[in-house]
Design a protein around this motif. Sequence first.
Motif, PDB file in Angstrom:
ATOM      1  N   MET A 229       0.802  -1.221   0.000  1.00  0.00           N
ATOM      2  CA  MET A 229       0.000   0.000   0.000  1.00  0.00           C
ATOM      3  C   MET A 229       0.836   1.272   0.000  1.00  0.00           C
ATOM      4  N   ALA A 230       2.138   1.165  -0.159  1.00  0.00           N
ATOM      5  CA  ALA A 230       2.985   2.353  -0.200  1.00  0.00           C
ATOM      6  C   ALA A 230       2.685   3.181  -1.442  1.00  0.00           C
ATOM      7  N   PRO A 231       2.527   4.513  -1.325  1.00  0.00           N
ATOM      8  CA  PRO A 231       2.258   5.359  -2.495  1.00  0.00           C
ATOM      9  C   PRO A 231       3.327   5.239  -3.572  1.00  0.00           C
ATOM     10  N   GLU A 232       4.548   4.945  -3.157  1.00  0.00           N
ATOM     11  CA  GLU A 232       5.653   4.844  -4.124  1.00  0.00           C
ATOM     12  C   GLU A 232       5.464   3.721  -5.137  1.00  0.00           C
ATOM     13  N   ASN A 233       4.587   2.752  -4.828  1.00  0.00           N
ATOM     14  CA  ASN A 233       4.346   1.658  -5.766  1.00  0.00           C
ATOM     15  C   ASN A 233       3.614   2.129  -7.020  1.00  0.00           C
ATOM     16  N   ILE A 234       2.922   3.252  -6.933  1.00  0.00           N
ATOM     17  CA  ILE A 234       2.111   3.733  -8.049  1.00  0.00           C
ATOM     18  C   ILE A 234       2.965   4.436  -9.102  1.00  0.00           C
ATOM     19  N   SER A 235       4.042   5.074  -8.669  1.00  0.00           N
ATOM     20  CA  SER A 235       4.782   5.993  -9.532  1.00  0.00           C
ATOM     21  C   SER A 235       5.534   5.361 -10.698  1.00  0.00           C
ATOM     22  N   PRO A 236       6.095   4.141 -10.594  1.00  0.00           N
ATOM     23  CA  PRO A 236       6.823   3.609 -11.754  1.00  0.00           C
ATOM     24  C   PRO A 236       5.987   3.550 -13.027  1.00  0.00           C
ATOM     25  N   LEU A 237       4.724   3.151 -12.924  1.00  0.00           N
ATOM     26  CA  LEU A 237       3.861   3.117 -14.108  1.00  0.00           C
ATOM     27  C   LEU A 237       3.669   4.518 -14.671  1.00  0.00           C
ATOM     28  N   VAL A 238       3.463   5.494 -13.795  1.00  0.00           N
ATOM     29  CA  VAL A 238       3.235   6.872 -14.231  1.00  0.00           C
ATOM     30  C   VAL A 238       4.471   7.426 -14.925  1.00  0.00           C
ATOM     31  N   VAL A 239       5.638   7.184 -14.342  1.00  0.00           N
ATOM     32  CA  VAL A 239       6.876   7.662 -14.962  1.00  0.00           C
ATOM     33  C   VAL A 239       7.075   7.014 -16.323  1.00  0.00           C
ATOM     34  N   TRP A 240       6.811   5.722 -16.426  1.00  0.00           N
ATOM     35  CA  TRP A 240       6.970   5.044 -17.725  1.00  0.00           C
ATOM     36  C   TRP A 240       5.989   5.601 -18.745  1.00  0.00           C
ATOM     37  N   LEU A 241       4.740   5.813 -18.349  1.00  0.00           N
ATOM     38  CA  LEU A 241       3.753   6.362 -19.277  1.00  0.00           C
ATOM     39  C   LEU A 241       4.167   7.749 -19.779  1.00  0.00           C
ATOM     40  N   ALA A 242       4.968   8.452 -18.995  1.00  0.00           N
ATOM     41  CA  ALA A 242       5.437   9.784 -19.377  1.00  0.00           C
ATOM     42  C   ALA A 242       6.648   9.740 -20.295  1.00  0.00           C
ATOM     43  N   SER A 243       7.224   8.582 -20.493  1.00  0.00           N
ATOM     44  CA  SER A 243       8.480   8.460 -21.239  1.00  0.00           C
ATOM     45  C   SER A 243       8.238   8.315 -22.738  1.00  0.00           C
ATOM     46  N   ALA A 244       9.325   8.435 -23.505  1.00  0.00           N
ATOM     47  CA  ALA A 244       9.250   8.256 -24.958  1.00  0.00           C
ATOM     48  C   ALA A 244       8.843   6.840 -25.325  1.00  0.00           C
ATOM     49  N   GLY A 251      -5.294   6.499 -24.420  1.00  0.00           N
ATOM     50  CA  GLY A 251      -6.708   6.190 -24.255  1.00  0.00           C
ATOM     51  C   GLY A 251      -6.980   5.019 -23.331  1.00  0.00           C
ATOM     52  N   ARG A 252      -6.036   4.724 -22.437  1.00  0.00           N
ATOM     53  CA  ARG A 252      -6.171   3.571 -21.549  1.00  0.00           C
ATOM     54  C   ARG A 252      -6.288   4.003 -20.090  1.00  0.00           C
ATOM     55  N   VAL A 253      -6.956   3.161 -19.318  1.00  0.00           N
ATOM     56  CA  VAL A 253      -7.048   3.348 -17.879  1.00  0.00           C
ATOM     57  C   VAL A 253      -6.427   2.133 -17.211  1.00  0.00           C
ATOM     58  N   PHE A 254      -5.468   2.364 -16.322  1.00  0.00           N
ATOM     59  CA  PHE A 254      -4.770   1.282 -15.643  1.00  0.00           C
ATOM     60  C   PHE A 254      -5.092   1.308 -14.150  1.00  0.00           C
ATOM     61  N   GLU A 255      -5.501   0.177 -13.615  1.00  0.00           N
ATOM     62  CA  GLU A 255      -5.591   0.028 -12.172  1.00  0.00           C
ATOM     63  C   GLU A 255      -4.218  -0.417 -11.675  1.00  0.00           C
ATOM     64  N   VAL A 256      -3.755   0.186 -10.594  1.00  0.00           N
ATOM     65  CA  VAL A 256      -2.433  -0.165 -10.081  1.00  0.00           C
ATOM     66  C   VAL A 256      -2.473  -0.178  -8.565  1.00  0.00           C
ATOM     67  N   GLU A 257      -1.987  -1.270  -8.008  1.00  0.00           N
ATOM     68  CA  GLU A 257      -1.962  -1.471  -6.559  1.00  0.00           C
ATOM     69  C   GLU A 257      -0.809  -2.397  -6.215  1.00  0.00           C
ATOM     70  N   GLY A 258       0.062  -1.967  -5.323  1.00  0.00           N
ATOM     71  CA  GLY A 258       1.192  -2.804  -4.943  1.00  0.00           C
ATOM     72  C   GLY A 258       2.022  -3.158  -6.156  1.00  0.00           C
ATOM     73  N   GLY A 259       2.178  -4.446  -6.415  1.00  0.00           N
ATOM     74  CA  GLY A 259       2.922  -4.916  -7.575  1.00  0.00           C
ATOM     75  C   GLY A 259       2.045  -5.313  -8.743  1.00  0.00           C
ATOM     76  N   ARG A 260       0.759  -4.964  -8.696  1.00  0.00           N
ATOM     77  CA  ARG A 260      -0.176  -5.374  -9.742  1.00  0.00           C
ATOM     78  C   ARG A 260      -0.563  -4.203 -10.636  1.00  0.00           C
ATOM     79  N   ILE A 261      -0.468  -4.405 -11.961  1.00  0.00           N
ATOM     80  CA  ILE A 261      -0.958  -3.457 -12.959  1.00  0.00           C
ATOM     81  C   ILE A 261      -2.041  -4.158 -13.768  1.00  0.00           C
ATOM     82  N   THR A 262      -3.198  -3.525 -13.869  1.00  0.00           N
ATOM     83  CA  THR A 262      -4.338  -4.100 -14.577  1.00  0.00           C
ATOM     84  C   THR A 262      -4.853  -3.099 -15.600  1.00  0.00           C
TER      85      THR A 262
END
Length: 304
Positions: A229-244, A251-262
Amino acid sequence: MSGIVDGRVVVVTGAGRGIGRAHALAFAAEGARVVVNDIGAGLDGESTEEHPAEQVVAEIVAAGGQAVVNGDDVADWDGAANLVRTAIDTFGQLDVLVNNAGFLRDRMLVGMSEAEWDAVVRVHLKGHFATLRHAAEYWRGRAKAGNPVDARIINTSSGAGLQGSIGQGNYAAAKAGIAELTVQAAAELKNYGVAVNAIAPAARTRMTLGAGGAMAEAMAAPEDGFDAMAPENISPLVVWLASAEAAHVTGRVFEVEGGRITVAEGWRHGPSHDKGARWEVAEVGTVVDELLAKALPPEPVYGA
């Protein structure tokens, strides 16, 4: 660190605490220059004397990164415009907008006031649109001028917006609107070089802990091992989505919790029956029952 967003300029709203703070620090660690937006509001959106954005910027600068504070209200039209200008005036450009700011005014619908509804919808839904609108205008101008644009918008929806949440009708409606705004913006901004996605995060923050009871207990940090439940678990996906690397994802919505990306799958055309003529009222019930028997059941509402 990979430096996957090295040199990019990122605005993160609501970045003084919780998930937004984790985003800002993660972007800076990966080489981005960050505009840390926060008005220092309490959980209910009321102003406080605190200045958490300054603390986040100080952390980034102390670690050798570049960041600047912005205290504009994202749901104020001129404030949202100034937030975009802050990035451009300070760092010369804007590449990524992460919409994260928000607060709660929880109450069952039957007891909710007009003010409680308006306040939550304003900060979440209008706050996402206002910043998106001004950032999109900047990128459209660059694209029309013949300059290359490789921009990103990452919005923040919620499981409440995707499935609903008892006692959070204002928040759920706003977050559902954000999910659809994401799909809409992705379609409209694609030709300008802008990819738009959203996340629906689950993490331990002031907002989730404020719910109390079983939810707060479930969100508690473990004594040892992986803190799902650490907030830091959410950020890797966000940083990657911001990358080249993520230019093809939009147009996608991702659920993200802990080590799970859906990958969330929203409203889709389901079973249908075309009579080829106007239905008689007496016929409708049988047809609807047949269609519902073929359709997938809806996801349960949180707290139901």
